[in-house]
Design a protein around this motif. Structure first.
Motif, PDB file in Angstrom:
ATOM      1  N   ALA A  78      -1.556-104.703  20.577  1.00  0.00           N
ATOM      2  CA  ALA A  78      -0.379-103.973  20.086  1.00  0.00           C
ATOM      3  C   ALA A  78      -0.440-102.494  20.463  1.00  0.00           C
ATOM      4  CB  ALA A  78      -0.248-104.139  18.570  1.00  0.00           C
ATOM      5  N   GLU A  79      -1.607-101.906  20.402  1.00  0.00           N
ATOM      6  CA  GLU A  79      -1.734-100.483  20.712  1.00  0.00           C
ATOM      7  C   GLU A  79      -1.358-100.194  22.163  1.00  0.00           C
ATOM      8  OE1 GLU A  79      -5.193 -97.099  20.842  1.00  0.00           O
ATOM      9  OE2 GLU A  79      -5.205 -98.498  19.141  1.00  0.00           O
ATOM     10  N   ALA A  80      -1.806-101.025  23.092  1.00  0.00           N
ATOM     11  CA  ALA A  80      -1.479-100.828  24.508  1.00  0.00           C
ATOM     12  C   ALA A  80       0.026-100.996  24.744  1.00  0.00           C
ATOM     13  CB  ALA A  80      -2.263-101.796  25.379  1.00  0.00           C
ATOM     14  N   LEU A  81       0.640-101.984  24.093  1.00  0.00           N
ATOM     15  CA  LEU A  81       2.079-102.190  24.251  1.00  0.00           C
ATOM     16  C   LEU A  81       2.854-101.007  23.665  1.00  0.00           C
ATOM     17  CD1 LEU A  81       4.467-103.828  25.201  1.00  0.00           C
ATOM     18  CD2 LEU A  81       4.296-105.182  23.083  1.00  0.00           C
ATOM     19  N   GLN A  82       2.419-100.511  22.528  1.00  0.00           N
ATOM     20  CA  GLN A  82       3.081 -99.356  21.918  1.00  0.00           C
ATOM     21  C   GLN A  82       2.988 -98.139  22.828  1.00  0.00           C
ATOM     22  OE1 GLN A  82       1.339 -98.954  18.011  1.00  0.00           O
ATOM     23  NE2 GLN A  82       2.025-100.990  17.396  1.00  0.00           N
ATOM     24  N   GLN A  83       1.841 -97.940  23.464  1.00  0.00           N
ATOM     25  CA  GLN A  83       1.673 -96.823  24.390  1.00  0.00           C
ATOM     26  C   GLN A  83       2.578 -96.976  25.611  1.00  0.00           C
ATOM     27  OE1 GLN A  83      -2.544 -96.661  25.160  1.00  0.00           O
ATOM     28  NE2 GLN A  83      -3.000 -95.723  23.178  1.00  0.00           N
ATOM     29  N   LYS A  84       2.720 -98.208  26.099  1.00  0.00           N
ATOM     30  CA  LYS A  84       3.590 -98.486  27.244  1.00  0.00           C
ATOM     31  C   LYS A  84       5.046 -98.175  26.881  1.00  0.00           C
ATOM     32  CE  LYS A  84       3.098-102.300  29.931  1.00  0.00           C
ATOM     33  NZ  LYS A  84       3.251-103.733  30.318  1.00  0.00           N
ATOM     34  N   ILE A  85       5.446 -98.557  25.682  1.00  0.00           N
ATOM     35  CA  ILE A  85       6.811 -98.305  25.203  1.00  0.00           C
ATOM     36  C   ILE A  85       7.061 -96.803  25.080  1.00  0.00           C
ATOM     37  CG2 ILE A  85       8.288 -98.527  23.148  1.00  0.00           C
ATOM     38  CD1 ILE A  85       6.872-101.367  22.840  1.00  0.00           C
ATOM     39  N   SER A  86       6.112 -96.095  24.508  1.00  0.00           N
ATOM     40  CA  SER A  86       6.247 -94.641  24.360  1.00  0.00           C
ATOM     41  C   SER A  86       6.294 -93.951  25.716  1.00  0.00           C
ATOM     42  CB  SER A  86       5.096 -94.089  23.522  1.00  0.00           C
ATOM     43  OG  SER A  86       5.165 -94.594  22.204  1.00  0.00           O
ATOM     44  N   ALA A  87       5.438 -94.396  26.643  1.00  0.00           N
ATOM     45  CA  ALA A  87       5.411 -93.804  27.981  1.00  0.00           C
ATOM     46  C   ALA A  87       6.724 -94.041  28.725  1.00  0.00           C
ATOM     47  CB  ALA A  87       4.239 -94.368  28.783  1.00  0.00           C
TER      48      ALA A  87
END
Length: 118
Positions: A78-87
């Motif tokens: 989830a953390e990696a996906l959240q970072q991808k979304i924010s980026a």
């Protein structure tokens, strides 16, 4: 027992076709399939579930879509996906539950859940 299926269908305005295709393929790593003779695309997620979008002028606008159904995805990271979304510059939506929600192109609200902890 009653439960939800792993298929979702929504509507979006035609001018969002490219943005939504990029969103689903880049953020959710979904494959895209065209439906011959239809204004619809089907996005197949890595787990086999699918999300279809029918592109029509009468679809909700971005503000209206925020008041529609909110959807959630589960992921092993989830953390990696959240970072991808924010980026990607997608707007995060605060709701007060402590969960990560964001607005996709066209206005649909999505939440990101960890498949590990839920």
């Amino acid at each position: 027992m009653i439960g939800l299926n792993n298929r979702v269908h929504t509507y979006a305005r035609p001018e969002l076709r490219q943005a939504l295709t990029e969103f689903f393929t880049n953020i959710f790593e979904a494959d895209v399939m065209e439906v011959e003779g239809s204004p619809m695309l089907v996005f197949r997620f890595p787990d086999g579930s699918s999300y279809s979008v029918e592109f029509i002028e009468e679809a909700l606008d971005e503000q209206q879509a925020r008041r529609g159904a909110w959807l959630e995805v589960k992921t092993d990271d989830a953390e990696a996906l959240q970072q991808k979304i924010s980026a990607a510059g997608l707007a995060q939506v605060e709701y007060g539950t402590g969960r990560f929600y964001f607005q996709a192109p066209g206005g649909q609200i999505w939440g990101v859940l960890s498949a590990v902890s839920e």
